[in-house]
Design a protein around this motif. Structure first.
Motif, short mmCIF file in Angstrom:
data_model
loop_
_atom_site.label_atom_id
_atom_site.label_comp_id
_atom_site.label_asym_id
_atom_site.label_seq_id
_atom_site.Cartn_x
_atom_site.Cartn_y
_atom_site.Cartn_z
N TYR A 30 0.84 -1.21 0.00
CA TYR A 30 0.00 0.00 0.00
C TYR A 30 0.87 1.26 0.00
O TYR A 30 0.55 2.25 -0.67
CB TYR A 30 -0.92 -0.02 1.22
N LEU A 31 1.97 1.22 0.74
CA LEU A 31 2.82 2.40 0.86
C LEU A 31 3.80 2.57 -0.29
O LEU A 31 4.21 3.70 -0.59
CB LEU A 31 3.61 2.32 2.19
N LEU A 32 4.19 1.47 -0.95
CA LEU A 32 5.30 1.54 -1.90
C LEU A 32 4.91 1.32 -3.36
O LEU A 32 5.63 1.77 -4.25
CB LEU A 32 6.37 0.50 -1.52
N LEU A 33 3.81 0.64 -3.62
CA LEU A 33 3.42 0.41 -5.01
C LEU A 33 2.87 1.69 -5.63
O LEU A 33 2.45 2.61 -4.93
CB LEU A 33 2.39 -0.71 -5.09
N PRO A 34 2.86 1.78 -6.97
CA PRO A 34 2.35 3.00 -7.62
C PRO A 34 0.89 3.27 -7.29
O PRO A 34 0.12 2.33 -7.04
CB PRO A 34 2.53 2.70 -9.12
N SER A 35 0.54 4.53 -7.28
CA SER A 35 -0.86 4.89 -7.07
C SER A 35 -1.68 4.48 -8.29
O SER A 35 -1.18 4.50 -9.42
CB SER A 35 -0.99 6.41 -6.86
N THR A 36 -2.92 4.11 -8.06
CA THR A 36 -3.79 3.73 -9.17
C THR A 36 -4.26 4.95 -9.95
O THR A 36 -4.62 4.85 -11.12
CB THR A 36 -5.00 2.96 -8.66
N THR A 37 -4.25 6.11 -9.30
CA THR A 37 -4.61 7.35 -9.98
C THR A 37 -3.50 8.38 -9.76
O THR A 37 -2.94 8.46 -8.65
CB THR A 37 -5.93 7.92 -9.44
N PRO A 38 -3.16 9.15 -10.78
CA PRO A 38 -2.08 10.14 -10.62
C PRO A 38 -2.50 11.27 -9.70
O PRO A 38 -3.68 11.63 -9.62
CB PRO A 38 -1.85 10.64 -12.04
N THR A 39 -1.53 11.81 -9.00
CA THR A 39 -1.79 12.94 -8.13
C THR A 39 -1.26 14.22 -8.75
O THR A 39 -0.27 14.21 -9.49
CB THR A 39 -1.12 12.74 -6.76
N THR A 40 -1.93 15.31 -8.48
CA THR A 40 -1.49 16.61 -8.99
C THR A 40 -1.13 17.54 -7.84
O THR A 40 -1.05 18.74 -8.00
CB THR A 40 -2.60 17.27 -9.83
N GLY A 41 -0.92 16.96 -6.66
CA GLY A 41 -0.59 17.77 -5.50
C GLY A 41 0.86 18.20 -5.51
O GLY A 41 1.54 18.20 -6.53
N ASN A 42 1.36 18.56 -4.32
CA ASN A 42 2.72 19.07 -4.22
C ASN A 42 3.71 17.98 -3.86
O ASN A 42 4.81 18.25 -3.41
CB ASN A 42 2.79 20.19 -3.17
N GLY A 43 3.32 16.71 -4.06
CA GLY A 43 4.21 15.61 -3.74
C GLY A 43 5.37 15.46 -4.70
O GLY A 43 6.37 14.86 -4.38
N THR A 44 5.26 16.00 -5.92
CA THR A 44 6.32 15.88 -6.90
C THR A 44 7.20 17.12 -6.83
O THR A 44 6.73 18.24 -6.95
CB THR A 44 5.73 15.74 -8.32
N SER A 45 8.47 16.92 -6.64
CA SER A 45 9.39 18.04 -6.47
C SER A 45 9.49 18.87 -7.73
O SER A 45 9.46 18.37 -8.85
CB SER A 45 10.78 17.51 -6.10
N VAL A 46 9.62 20.18 -7.56
CA VAL A 46 9.83 21.07 -8.69
C VAL A 46 11.12 20.72 -9.41
O VAL A 46 11.25 20.90 -10.62
CB VAL A 46 9.86 22.54 -8.21
N ALA A 47 12.09 20.17 -8.66
CA ALA A 47 13.37 19.81 -9.28
C ALA A 47 13.19 18.78 -10.37
O ALA A 47 13.99 18.69 -11.29
CB ALA A 47 14.33 19.28 -8.22
N ASN A 48 12.11 17.99 -10.31
CA ASN A 48 11.89 16.98 -11.32
C ASN A 48 11.50 17.59 -12.66
O ASN A 48 11.50 16.91 -13.68
CB ASN A 48 10.78 16.02 -10.88
#
Length: 324
Positions: A30-48
């Motif tokens: 549950y914690l490590l596998l990919p999410s079934t739906t993409p997130t658009t929150g602030n979890g993805t670093s701007v550096a990416n």
């Protein structure tokens, strides 16, 4: 598996470890596998979002839920990065307008909208204790494909930074071979170093000198090849067949003693890949780009070779030699 600290009641100190192993696996997934739906929150670093340094645009970045893309960081960005970047292994890459100087840098892992939660779950879960790290890291590293694209120089430092058990859990890797006519000596050296590392059968464990842990046990290799297609197309080009590749390799080894190119044909990098054993699946894909009409033997071979990659002949030959 590592020993666990026990309390007076003979139960594991960690509440998580008191749960049945099957329940723990469900929590890890549950914690490590990919999410079934993409997130658009602030979890993805701007550096990416910052472009990669000296790499092709990759079609495996952030569009496959089970892919984690590892890329060489822009060396000028690295000095401004967080302290976690500075704890990673560093290496030198060619910089400057003519690639005549070297600059130290490190790698970074790109998180997609499907994996942005790993920024928080990986450090908070895997650092709890040794047993949880051993159990959860196997789920993490065996699930994802680690795609290096043309950042070949980042692969060995990334793999070397992992614990032996985490490294041994990796099953899927994706690498990209740069366009053959434009490969430099340092490109060839980095490619040879990676293939040798992946082909190494075993290495001592860090935590028990009497135990031998394989550095990596691959099951799937995705080999992308930058391929050239002239403006006039491939219609007049005869693709190279698997038997042709066998003949060229035999002539190189018998006539040239295994060294050098035969008539502009560079197959040494393929032999280095073929040294990787234990694979169950090898996927070869052409990443086609426009190129000029051939004016040399090397360019002419690359174009014929590219058509063979695109039409599947090269992949058939490689799989026939690597998968028994």
């Amino acid at each position: 598996m590592e020993s666990t600290t026990y309390q007076a009641d003979a139960l594991p100190a960690s509440p998580l470890l008191r749960l049945p192993f099957e329940i723990r696996l469900m929590i890890y997934e549950y914690l490590l596998l990919p999410s079934t739906t993409p997130t658009t929150g602030n979890g993805t670093s701007v550096a990416n979002l910052i472009p990669d340094f000296h790499t092709y645009l990759s079609d495996d970045t952030n569009n496959d839920a089970c892919t984690l893309s590892v890329r060489t960081m822009d060396p000028w960005l690295g000095s401004q990065g967080p302290k976690t970047w500075r704890r990673r292994s560093t290496y030198h890459i060619r910089t400057g307008p003519f690639l005549t100087t070297t600059t130290p840098t490190t790698y970074r892992v790109l998180l997609s909208p499907y994996t942005s939660h790993l920024r928080y779950t990986v450090p908070s879960l895997l650092s709890l204790n040794q047993q949880i790290h051993a159990e959860a890291s196997k789920i993490l590293y065996s699930t994802y494909t680690f795609a290096f694209h043309t950042s070949i120089e980042a692969a060995v430092p990334f793999l070397s930074d992992l614990t032996p058990r985490s490294r041994a859990s990796i099953r899927h890797i994706s690498i990209t071979k740069k366009a053959l006519p434009y490969s430099k000596e340092f490109d060839r050296a980095e490619w040879a170093s990676l293939c040798e590392y992946l082909a190494t059968p075993s290495s001592p464990s860090d935590d028990d000198s009497s135990e031998t842990v394989p550095p990596i046990s691959l099951r799937t290799l995705n080999l992308n090849v930058i391929s050239g297609k002239p403006d006039h197309g491939w219609d007049a080009i005869t693709p190279i067949t698997p038997s042709d590749f066998d003949t060229m390799l035999r002539m190189k080894n018998e006539w040239l003693g295994g060294n050098g190119d035969f008539g502009g044909v560079d197959l040494e990098w393929v032999e280095q890949v073929m040294a990787i054993k234990g694979l169950q699946e090898v996927n070869v894909k052409a990443m086609v780009e426009r190129c000029a009409s051939p004016v040399s033997e090397k360019q002419a071979f690359w174009i014929a070779f590219s058509k063979s990659v695109d039409e599947g002949g090269f992949g058939e030959w490689v799989r026939g030699r690597m998968i028994r």
